[in-house]
Motif scaffolding. Structure first.
Motif, PDB file in Angstrom:
ATOM      1  N   MET A   1       0.921  -1.330   0.024  1.00  0.00           N
ATOM      2  CA  MET A   1      -0.006   0.140   0.056  1.00  0.00           C
ATOM      3  C   MET A   1       1.003   1.367   0.020  1.00  0.00           C
ATOM      4  SD  MET A   1      -3.203   1.008   2.672  1.00  0.00           S
ATOM      5  CE  MET A   1      -4.100   2.617   2.488  1.00  0.00           C
ATOM      6  N   SER A   2       0.473   2.053  -0.817  1.00  0.00           N
ATOM      7  CA  SER A   2       1.609   3.365  -1.116  1.00  0.00           C
ATOM      8  C   SER A   2       1.118   4.279   0.185  1.00  0.00           C
ATOM      9  CB  SER A   2       1.212   4.039  -2.050  1.00  0.00           C
ATOM     10  OG  SER A   2      -0.060   4.763  -2.417  1.00  0.00           O
ATOM     11  N   ALA A   3       2.111   5.039   0.735  1.00  0.00           N
ATOM     12  CA  ALA A   3       2.451   6.055   1.554  1.00  0.00           C
ATOM     13  C   ALA A   3       1.095   7.145   1.238  1.00  0.00           C
ATOM     14  CB  ALA A   3       3.524   6.687   1.843  1.00  0.00           C
ATOM     15  N   GLN A   4       0.497   7.648   2.282  1.00  0.00           N
ATOM     16  CA  GLN A   4      -0.586   8.719   1.844  1.00  0.00           C
ATOM     17  C   GLN A   4       0.291   9.867   1.836  1.00  0.00           C
ATOM     18  OE1 GLN A   4      -2.798   7.431   5.841  1.00  0.00           O
ATOM     19  NE2 GLN A   4      -4.486   7.890   4.512  1.00  0.00           N
ATOM     20  N   ARG A   5      -0.158  10.753   0.694  1.00  0.00           N
ATOM     21  CA  ARG A   5       0.389  11.875   0.540  1.00  0.00           C
ATOM     22  C   ARG A   5      -0.201  13.097   1.423  1.00  0.00           C
ATOM     23  NH1 ARG A   5      -0.230  16.155  -3.680  1.00  0.00           N
ATOM     24  NH2 ARG A   5       1.902  16.662  -4.478  1.00  0.00           N
ATOM     25  N   ILE A   6       0.687  13.904   1.976  1.00  0.00           N
ATOM     26  CA  ILE A   6       0.346  15.110   2.875  1.00  0.00           C
ATOM     27  C   ILE A   6       0.890  16.337   2.312  1.00  0.00           C
ATOM     28  CG2 ILE A   6       0.533  15.726   5.244  1.00  0.00           C
ATOM     29  CD1 ILE A   6      -0.814  13.121   4.880  1.00  0.00           C
ATOM     30  N   LEU A   7       0.031  17.077   2.146  1.00  0.00           N
ATOM     31  CA  LEU A   7       0.412  18.358   1.528  1.00  0.00           C
ATOM     32  C   LEU A   7       0.939  19.584   2.605  1.00  0.00           C
ATOM     33  CD1 LEU A   7       0.902  20.021  -1.251  1.00  0.00           C
ATOM     34  CD2 LEU A   7      -1.259  20.918  -0.790  1.00  0.00           C
ATOM     35  N   ILE A   8       2.137  20.021   2.532  1.00  0.00           N
ATOM     36  CA  ILE A   8       2.511  21.154   3.516  1.00  0.00           C
ATOM     37  C   ILE A   8       2.757  22.304   2.962  1.00  0.00           C
ATOM     38  CG2 ILE A   8       4.274  21.589   5.091  1.00  0.00           C
ATOM     39  CD1 ILE A   8       5.339  18.662   4.953  1.00  0.00           C
ATOM     40  N   VAL A   9       1.906  23.214   3.266  1.00  0.00           N
ATOM     41  CA  VAL A   9       1.825  24.562   2.703  1.00  0.00           C
ATOM     42  C   VAL A   9       2.516  25.413   3.628  1.00  0.00           C
ATOM     43  CG1 VAL A   9       0.459  26.499   1.295  1.00  0.00           C
ATOM     44  CG2 VAL A   9      -0.295  24.029   1.441  1.00  0.00           C
ATOM     45  N   GLU A  10       3.681  25.944   3.660  1.00  0.00           N
ATOM     46  CA  GLU A  10       4.531  26.648   4.502  1.00  0.00           C
ATOM     47  C   GLU A  10       5.577  27.221   3.770  1.00  0.00           C
ATOM     48  OE1 GLU A  10       5.750  28.364   7.600  1.00  0.00           O
ATOM     49  OE2 GLU A  10       4.661  27.257   8.082  1.00  0.00           O
ATOM     50  N   ASP A  11       5.815  28.636   4.227  1.00  0.00           N
ATOM     51  CA  ASP A  11       6.864  29.431   3.468  1.00  0.00           C
ATOM     52  C   ASP A  11       8.019  29.417   4.438  1.00  0.00           C
ATOM     53  OD1 ASP A  11       5.554  31.157   5.516  1.00  0.00           O
ATOM     54  OD2 ASP A  11       6.190  32.890   4.349  1.00  0.00           O
ATOM     55  N   GLU A  12       8.248  29.015   5.622  1.00  0.00           N
ATOM     56  CA  GLU A  12       9.273  28.946   6.381  1.00  0.00           C
ATOM     57  C   GLU A  12      10.372  27.719   6.443  1.00  0.00           C
ATOM     58  OE1 GLU A  12      10.872  31.227   8.154  1.00  0.00           O
ATOM     59  OE2 GLU A  12       9.456  32.706   7.944  1.00  0.00           O
ATOM     60  N   PRO A  13      11.301  27.549   5.480  1.00  0.00           N
ATOM     61  CA  PRO A  13      11.946  26.339   5.206  1.00  0.00           C
ATOM     62  C   PRO A  13      12.306  25.603   6.487  1.00  0.00           C
ATOM     63  CG  PRO A  13      12.821  28.089   3.959  1.00  0.00           C
ATOM     64  CD  PRO A  13      11.813  28.768   4.912  1.00  0.00           C
ATOM     65  N   SER A  14      12.979  26.454   7.458  1.00  0.00           N
ATOM     66  CA  SER A  14      13.075  25.695   8.699  1.00  0.00           C
ATOM     67  C   SER A  14      12.015  24.672   9.251  1.00  0.00           C
ATOM     68  CB  SER A  14      13.693  26.381   9.820  1.00  0.00           C
ATOM     69  OG  SER A  14      12.993  27.553  10.209  1.00  0.00           O
ATOM     70  N   ILE A  15      10.753  25.248   9.483  1.00  0.00           N
ATOM     71  CA  ILE A  15       9.657  24.787   9.947  1.00  0.00           C
ATOM     72  C   ILE A  15       9.198  23.603   9.004  1.00  0.00           C
ATOM     73  CG2 ILE A  15       7.210  25.045  10.272  1.00  0.00           C
ATOM     74  CD1 ILE A  15       7.933  27.777  11.099  1.00  0.00           C
ATOM     75  N   ALA A  16       9.065  23.813   7.722  1.00  0.00           N
ATOM     76  CA  ALA A  16       8.758  22.784   6.474  1.00  0.00           C
ATOM     77  C   ALA A  16       9.603  21.659   6.673  1.00  0.00           C
ATOM     78  CB  ALA A  16       8.908  23.412   5.142  1.00  0.00           C
ATOM     79  N   ASP A  17      11.021  21.704   6.825  1.00  0.00           N
ATOM     80  CA  ASP A  17      11.725  20.791   6.934  1.00  0.00           C
ATOM     81  C   ASP A  17      11.702  19.816   8.116  1.00  0.00           C
ATOM     82  OD1 ASP A  17      13.320  21.463   4.664  1.00  0.00           O
ATOM     83  OD2 ASP A  17      14.721  22.623   5.954  1.00  0.00           O
ATOM     84  N   ASN A  18      11.218  20.506   9.242  1.00  0.00           N
ATOM     85  CA  ASN A  18      11.038  19.611  10.378  1.00  0.00           C
ATOM     86  C   ASN A  18       9.676  18.701  10.311  1.00  0.00           C
ATOM     87  OD1 ASN A  18      13.099  20.341  11.975  1.00  0.00           O
ATOM     88  ND2 ASN A  18      12.036  22.240  12.998  1.00  0.00           N
ATOM     89  N   ILE A  19       8.891  19.347   9.613  1.00  0.00           N
ATOM     90  CA  ILE A  19       7.418  18.455   9.400  1.00  0.00           C
ATOM     91  C   ILE A  19       7.734  17.400   8.422  1.00  0.00           C
ATOM     92  CG2 ILE A  19       5.407  19.026   8.441  1.00  0.00           C
ATOM     93  CD1 ILE A  19       5.147  21.897   9.338  1.00  0.00           C
ATOM     94  N   VAL A  20       8.347  17.777   7.231  1.00  0.00           N
ATOM     95  CA  VAL A  20       8.679  16.753   6.288  1.00  0.00           C
ATOM     96  C   VAL A  20       9.428  15.668   6.980  1.00  0.00           C
ATOM     97  CG1 VAL A  20      10.211  16.232   4.265  1.00  0.00           C
ATOM     98  CG2 VAL A  20       8.842  18.352   4.174  1.00  0.00           C
TER      99      VAL A  20
END
Length: 226
Positions: A1-20
């Motif tokens: 089963m493929s992994a569920q795709r989560i869309l992150i809409v965030e303009d701060e790279p440091s925050i986005a990196d942690n979430i990813v």
């Protein structure tokens, strides 16, 4: 089963990196967008299982983006924001958000909230194409067996869009093609007629929105809806 795709809409790279990183660790397939425009395009190209949406984006408010997404999608939306006032939370939930996480937050808590929302979300059945019939001579339109009772300009507008599925028409093009005296009309005239046309299609029983808005460009018709 493929992994569920989560869309992150965030303009701060440091925050986005942690979430990813946190989402990948939990077995999800995160996709990061910096702007609302990128997010809308990503949702149309490959609809996500859930959206993590920052309120303070550089090109559009996250609240406005949520409203646009809710025009055609029931995808779970979790707001990410530094705003912790009660009114902001109420607005976010009332316009269609499913949850509200205040920065700074724990990545583990966030992934737990993601799992909880996905667990409680039951996607709607795939919509079917609209069975729309237009009679050019009588200027009448029917959705299945329901008469739409369109005005002259509503019918012309629907006929133009329906006649070229997927083609994007600007407001100026639609004014020139449809209105008897385009110089006496305004851009908002098109928007108003699009709004009432959508309302009549919905009242007639449509389960999808066939008239697509292209921000800054115009409108097109999608028989499968959005």
């Amino acid at each position: 089963m493929s992994a569920q795709r989560i869309l992150i809409v965030e303009d701060e790279p440091s925050i986005a990196d942690n979430i990813v990183f946190a989402l990948k660790t939990e077995g999800f397939a995160p996709h990061w967008c910096r702007t609302g425009a990128e997010a809308l395009s990503a949702c149309q190209t490959d609809p996500p299982a859930l959206v993590l949406l920052d309120v303070g984006l550089p090109d559009i408010s996250g609240f406005d983006l949520c409203r646009q997404l809710r025009q055609h999608s029931a995808v779970p939306i979790i707001f990410l924001t530094a705003r912790d006032s009660e009114i902001d939370k109420v607005v976010g939930l009332e316009i269609g958000g499913d949850d509200y996480v205040v920065k700074p937050f724990s990545p583990r808590e966030l992934t737990a909230r993601v799992r909880a929302r996905l667990r409680n979300f039951t996607p709607a059945a795939n919509p079917v194409a609209l069975r729309l019939a237009l009679d050019e001579q009588r200027h009448s339109a029917r959705l299945d067996e329901v008469e739409l009772n369109l005005t002259r300009y509503e019918f012309r507008l629907l006929a133009v869009l329906h006649g070229a599925p997927g083609r994007v028409y600007s407001r100026d093009q639609l004014l020139e093609m449809i209105w008897t005296d385009p110089s006496a009309a305004f851009d908002r005239t098109v928007d108003t007629h699009i709004k009432t046309l959508r309302q009549k299609l919905k009242a007639a029983g449509e389960r999808v929105n066939p008239i697509r808005t292209h921000r800054g460009l115009g409108y097109s018709y999608d028989p499968q809806g959005l």
